[in-house]
Motif scaffolding. Structure first.
Motif, PDB file in Angstrom:
ATOM      1  N   TYR A  22      -9.294   4.856  -3.398  1.00  0.00           N
ATOM      2  CA  TYR A  22      -8.703   4.240  -4.803  1.00  0.00           C
ATOM      3  C   TYR A  22      -8.397   5.512  -5.599  1.00  0.00           C
ATOM      4  O   TYR A  22      -7.156   5.349  -6.300  1.00  0.00           O
ATOM      5  CB  TYR A  22     -10.078   3.839  -5.534  1.00  0.00           C
ATOM      6  N   THR A  23      -8.767   6.913  -5.533  1.00  0.00           N
ATOM      7  CA  THR A  23      -8.021   8.015  -5.894  1.00  0.00           C
ATOM      8  C   THR A  23      -6.674   8.095  -5.556  1.00  0.00           C
ATOM      9  O   THR A  23      -5.815   8.351  -6.395  1.00  0.00           O
ATOM     10  CB  THR A  23      -8.944   9.074  -5.606  1.00  0.00           C
ATOM     11  N   ARG A  25      -4.660   5.788  -4.269  1.00  0.00           N
ATOM     12  CA  ARG A  25      -3.823   4.950  -4.943  1.00  0.00           C
ATOM     13  C   ARG A  25      -3.532   5.077  -6.436  1.00  0.00           C
ATOM     14  O   ARG A  25      -2.595   4.719  -6.734  1.00  0.00           O
ATOM     15  CB  ARG A  25      -4.633   3.547  -4.578  1.00  0.00           C
ATOM     16  N   ASP A  26      -4.661   5.439  -7.234  1.00  0.00           N
ATOM     17  CA  ASP A  26      -4.597   5.602  -8.533  1.00  0.00           C
ATOM     18  C   ASP A  26      -3.471   6.787  -8.955  1.00  0.00           C
ATOM     19  O   ASP A  26      -2.854   6.661  -9.950  1.00  0.00           O
ATOM     20  CB  ASP A  26      -6.025   5.654  -9.309  1.00  0.00           C
ATOM     21  N   LEU A  27      -3.347   7.847  -8.170  1.00  0.00           N
ATOM     22  CA  LEU A  27      -2.466   8.810  -8.343  1.00  0.00           C
ATOM     23  C   LEU A  27      -1.059   8.356  -8.253  1.00  0.00           C
ATOM     24  O   LEU A  27      -0.171   8.742  -8.950  1.00  0.00           O
ATOM     25  CB  LEU A  27      -2.655  10.004  -7.419  1.00  0.00           C
ATOM     26  N   GLY A  28      -0.727   7.427  -7.541  1.00  0.00           N
ATOM     27  CA  GLY A  28       0.643   6.608  -7.477  1.00  0.00           C
ATOM     28  C   GLY A  28       1.633   7.773  -7.082  1.00  0.00           C
ATOM     29  O   GLY A  28       1.328   8.438  -6.045  1.00  0.00           O
ATOM     30  N   THR A  30       2.489  10.578  -8.415  1.00  0.00           N
ATOM     31  CA  THR A  30       2.183  11.612  -9.057  1.00  0.00           C
ATOM     32  C   THR A  30       1.533  12.509  -7.851  1.00  0.00           C
ATOM     33  O   THR A  30       1.566  12.341  -6.859  1.00  0.00           O
ATOM     34  CB  THR A  30       1.524  11.865 -10.394  1.00  0.00           C
ATOM     35  N   GLU A 309      -3.332  -4.895  -0.934  1.00  0.00           N
ATOM     36  CA  GLU A 309      -3.238  -3.511  -1.615  1.00  0.00           C
ATOM     37  C   GLU A 309      -4.559  -2.761  -1.458  1.00  0.00           C
ATOM     38  O   GLU A 309      -4.657  -1.602  -1.528  1.00  0.00           O
ATOM     39  CB  GLU A 309      -2.729  -3.882  -3.066  1.00  0.00           C
ATOM     40  N   GLU A 310      -5.836  -3.544  -1.767  1.00  0.00           N
ATOM     41  CA  GLU A 310      -7.005  -3.003  -1.798  1.00  0.00           C
ATOM     42  C   GLU A 310      -7.433  -2.125  -0.364  1.00  0.00           C
ATOM     43  O   GLU A 310      -8.436  -1.349  -0.512  1.00  0.00           O
ATOM     44  CB  GLU A 310      -8.004  -4.111  -2.114  1.00  0.00           C
ATOM     45  N   GLU A 312      -7.360   0.388   2.483  1.00  0.00           N
ATOM     46  CA  GLU A 312      -6.869   1.723   2.663  1.00  0.00           C
ATOM     47  C   GLU A 312      -5.916   1.743   4.003  1.00  0.00           C
ATOM     48  O   GLU A 312      -5.199   2.934   4.201  1.00  0.00           O
ATOM     49  CB  GLU A 312      -8.145   2.836   2.738  1.00  0.00           C
TER      50      GLU A 312
END
Length: 357
Positions: A22-23, A25-28, A30, A309-310, A312
């Motif tokens: 999730y980390t 993925r959240d960074l996208g 960047t 998407e969820e 990994e």
């Protein structure tokens, strides 16, 4: 336990703690700036840079181990580019390590030219710079006549004319392009032991290491899934077709890993730590071919859940699809490999040339 295995354990534990799916993925689109700083402070971004220049003085194989582990954890940092390629380039120019990541541009076909008139060295041209938007400095490798030079450009310096176009690959990693219009060079250095081709080979080997790490992750995820997932009252791993898939995936992974290790060994003992282009061609080609098989079967094993998407799995498979084409795809490196084999096999016969590869 070898030094490479110890490095893998240290870096793997750190990345496992910092980078859950999730980390990442959240960074996208960047990057993990704090993680880069932590790895930098531990010396993991300068593993094979000589000690006299502020590095760890390690081997190419040890540096590749760090890159491979980063690939396993989908680390959103320019470790292959800035550390493995950039650190090596700076060491060839006898430059000490510096803080922050470097953007790397290897100019083929003379896409950038150097103007030394007016008392200041300036660059003009357009180059691709992966992770360029986050770079503290640009390292531009270019050919001037029969020589290879390293130009260092400070993007934040006054009078530096840079125009950025931000892009990304299919995995969402920054893939930027910069247009230099008379950009002032902070410094210029000759690279007597480096060619544009050897710099490209170094970049391809780093990319292959990332790919092997991601391949290991896909295989591990698949093994874990079929062990716990049941169908018709028994684990998926008990079905013959699934067992066949896993055996094929493991075989492909072993082949890719062996090719990477073989290419890494060619750099040891040489003063510039230059890797053999034929061994790199084999490693990058093998990694790409293995990626095609392993991602296909990995998604087959996971079924529909692997495409969500969820899950990994997609973090690794999308990177593998992108990395296959970066720093030369299978077609490019197969051509290099074929030409190298043909030229070397003429005198000594074919088998002595093929066996090490």
């Amino acid at each position: 336990m070898s030094d490479a295995e110890e490095l893998a354990g240290v870096v793997g534990d750190l990345l496992a703690e910092r980078l859950g799916p999730y980390t990442v993925r959240d960074l996208g689109r960047t990057w993990a700036a704090d993680l880069w700083g932590e790895l930098e402070s531990l010396g993991m971004t300068t593993v094979d840079v000589p000690e006299r220049l502020g590095g760890g003085g390690g081997t190419t194989a040890e540096a590749l181990t760090v890159v491979r582990v980063a690939g396993y954890h989908n680390a959103p940092i320019p470790l292959a580019e800035s550390a493995f390629v950039g650190g090596w380039l700076k060491s060839q120019a006898d430059l000490p390590v510096s803080e922050g990541p470097s953007g790397i541009a290897v100019c083929r076909n003379r896409s950038v030219y150097l103007d030394d008139s007016g008392g200041r060295s300036r660059l003009t041209g357009t180059v691709a710079v992966p992770w360029g938007r986050h770079a503290r400095e640009l390292l531009v490798v270019l050919e001037e006549g029969d020589a290879t030079q390293l130009a260092v450009v400070d993007p934040a310096a006054a009078g530096t004319a840079l125009t950025w176009t931000h892009g990304s690959n299919v995995a969402g990693e920054p893939r930027d392009e910069v247009r230099l219009t008379g950009a002032v060079c902070r410094e210029i250095h000759d690279l007597p032991d480096v060619s544009v081709e050897s710099a490209l080979a170094r970049a391809a080997l780093g990319r292959a290491a990332l790919m092997v790490g991601a391949l290991e992750r896909v295989v591990d995820l698949s093994l874990g899934h079929v062990t716990v997932r049941e169908q018709f009252g028994r684990p998926l791993a008990r079905f013959q077709v699934i067992a066949h898939y896993l055996a094929t995936m493991t075989t492909q992974l072993v082949a890719a890993r062996a090719s990477l290790e073989g290419a890494a060994r060619t750099a040891e003992g040489s003063a510039p730590h230059e890797v053999d282009s034929m061994a790199v061609a084999a490693a990058k080609t093998r990694a790409g071919a293995s990626a095609e098989v392993i991602t296909l079967l990995g998604h087959q094993v996971h079924g529909a859940i692997g495409t969500t998407e969820e899950h990994e799995l997609g973090l690794s498979s999308r990177r593998l699809w992108a990395w296959r084409d970066e720093d030369g795809d299978e077609q490019y490196w197969s051509g290099v490999l074929g030409r190298q084999i043909a030229s070397r096999a003429y005198g000594s016969g074919l088998w002595p040339v093929l066996a090490p590869v």
